[in-house]
Design a protein around this motif. Structure first.
Motif, PDB file in Angstrom:
ATOM      1  N   LEU A 106       0.811  -1.207   0.000  1.00  0.00           N
ATOM      2  CA  LEU A 106       0.000   0.000   0.000  1.00  0.00           C
ATOM      3  C   LEU A 106       0.847   1.260   0.000  1.00  0.00           C
ATOM      4  O   LEU A 106       1.969   1.261   0.520  1.00  0.00           O
ATOM      5  CB  LEU A 106      -0.895   0.020   1.239  1.00  0.00           C
ATOM      6  N   GLU A 108       1.952   4.966   1.278  1.00  0.00           N
ATOM      7  CA  GLU A 108       2.154   5.485   2.626  1.00  0.00           C
ATOM      8  C   GLU A 108       0.839   5.979   3.223  1.00  0.00           C
ATOM      9  O   GLU A 108      -0.007   6.542   2.530  1.00  0.00           O
ATOM     10  CB  GLU A 108       3.147   6.654   2.545  1.00  0.00           C
ATOM     11  N   ASN A 109       0.653   5.737   4.504  1.00  0.00           N
ATOM     12  CA  ASN A 109      -0.531   6.148   5.273  1.00  0.00           C
ATOM     13  C   ASN A 109      -1.814   5.454   4.846  1.00  0.00           C
ATOM     14  O   ASN A 109      -2.901   5.959   5.096  1.00  0.00           O
ATOM     15  CB  ASN A 109      -0.719   7.673   5.224  1.00  0.00           C
ATOM     16  N   ASN A 110      -1.718   4.297   4.194  1.00  0.00           N
ATOM     17  CA  ASN A 110      -2.871   3.463   3.881  1.00  0.00           C
ATOM     18  C   ASN A 110      -2.654   2.114   4.550  1.00  0.00           C
ATOM     19  O   ASN A 110      -1.561   1.556   4.492  1.00  0.00           O
ATOM     20  CB  ASN A 110      -3.002   3.247   2.366  1.00  0.00           C
ATOM     21  N   TYR A 111      -3.708   1.580   5.156  1.00  0.00           N
ATOM     22  CA  TYR A 111      -3.598   0.327   5.890  1.00  0.00           C
ATOM     23  C   TYR A 111      -4.802  -0.553   5.597  1.00  0.00           C
ATOM     24  O   TYR A 111      -5.891  -0.060   5.341  1.00  0.00           O
ATOM     25  CB  TYR A 111      -3.539   0.585   7.404  1.00  0.00           C
ATOM     26  N   ILE A 112      -4.583  -1.845   5.640  1.00  0.00           N
ATOM     27  CA  ILE A 112      -5.669  -2.813   5.625  1.00  0.00           C
ATOM     28  C   ILE A 112      -5.527  -3.608   6.913  1.00  0.00           C
ATOM     29  O   ILE A 112      -4.468  -4.168   7.183  1.00  0.00           O
ATOM     30  CB  ILE A 112      -5.584  -3.750   4.401  1.00  0.00           C
ATOM     31  N   VAL A 113      -6.576  -3.651   7.688  1.00  0.00           N
ATOM     32  CA  VAL A 113      -6.491  -4.366   8.960  1.00  0.00           C
ATOM     33  C   VAL A 113      -6.681  -5.853   8.748  1.00  0.00           C
ATOM     34  O   VAL A 113      -7.263  -6.293   7.755  1.00  0.00           O
ATOM     35  CB  VAL A 113      -7.526  -3.839   9.988  1.00  0.00           C
ATOM     36  N   GLU A 117       1.490  -9.398   8.080  1.00  0.00           N
ATOM     37  CA  GLU A 117       2.638  -8.852   7.348  1.00  0.00           C
ATOM     38  C   GLU A 117       3.600  -9.981   7.019  1.00  0.00           C
ATOM     39  O   GLU A 117       3.984 -10.759   7.877  1.00  0.00           O
ATOM     40  CB  GLU A 117       3.331  -7.775   8.176  1.00  0.00           C
TER      41      GLU A 117
END
Length: 137
Positions: A106, A108-113, A117
């Motif tokens: 992703l 930067e500053n985007n996340y998938i919960v 990892e």
């Protein structure tokens, strides 16, 4: 039958995907390396993509013809990869009836919960295994 590998910027992720696909799938399945720029396309061709094409129109046209599309999840986000991903590309990828497999790298500053990892190579190998399963290979 064809698998479209999408990438941009330097083509590092796409070229790794192409390399592993070419080791793991039967030779009658064609792998297309589609880059948002010439450098990405060249990297995928160097790793053995059967065909390569560059730019928005190439991605739009070939996404509609693909049996499988694989690439970074950033390819589904307009303006990502330093602006290389266009809205037309995103629309074509999402509208395609192909099986879609996204590597969860992703911006930067985007996340998938709730995603574990893992190293990139392991993610690519899992994606290729999923392609083989979906295509009954």
């Amino acid at each position: 039958m064809n698998i479209v590998v999408l990438d941009g910027m330097g083509g590092g992720i796409g070229s790794r995907i192409v390399g592993i696909l070419k080791e793991e799938i039967p030779p009658y399945i064609e792998v297309y390396g589609l880059g948002t720029n010439a450098l990405a396309t060249a990297a995928m061709l160097k790793k053995g993509a059967n065909k390569g094409a560059t730019g928005e129109n190439a991605i739009v046209v070939n996404a509609g013809k693909a049996d499988v599309i694989i690439g970074s999840i950033a390819m589904t986000m307009p303006n990502e990869m330093m602006g290389e991903v266009t809205m037309r590309m995103v629309e074509a990828i999402n509208a395609s009836e192909a099986i879609k497999i996204y590597i969860p790298i992703l911006p930067e500053n985007n996340y998938i919960v709730s995603l574990e990892e893992k190293p990139l190579l392991l993610q690519i190998r899992e994606a290729v295994a999923l392609i083989k399963k979906e295509l009954n290979l």
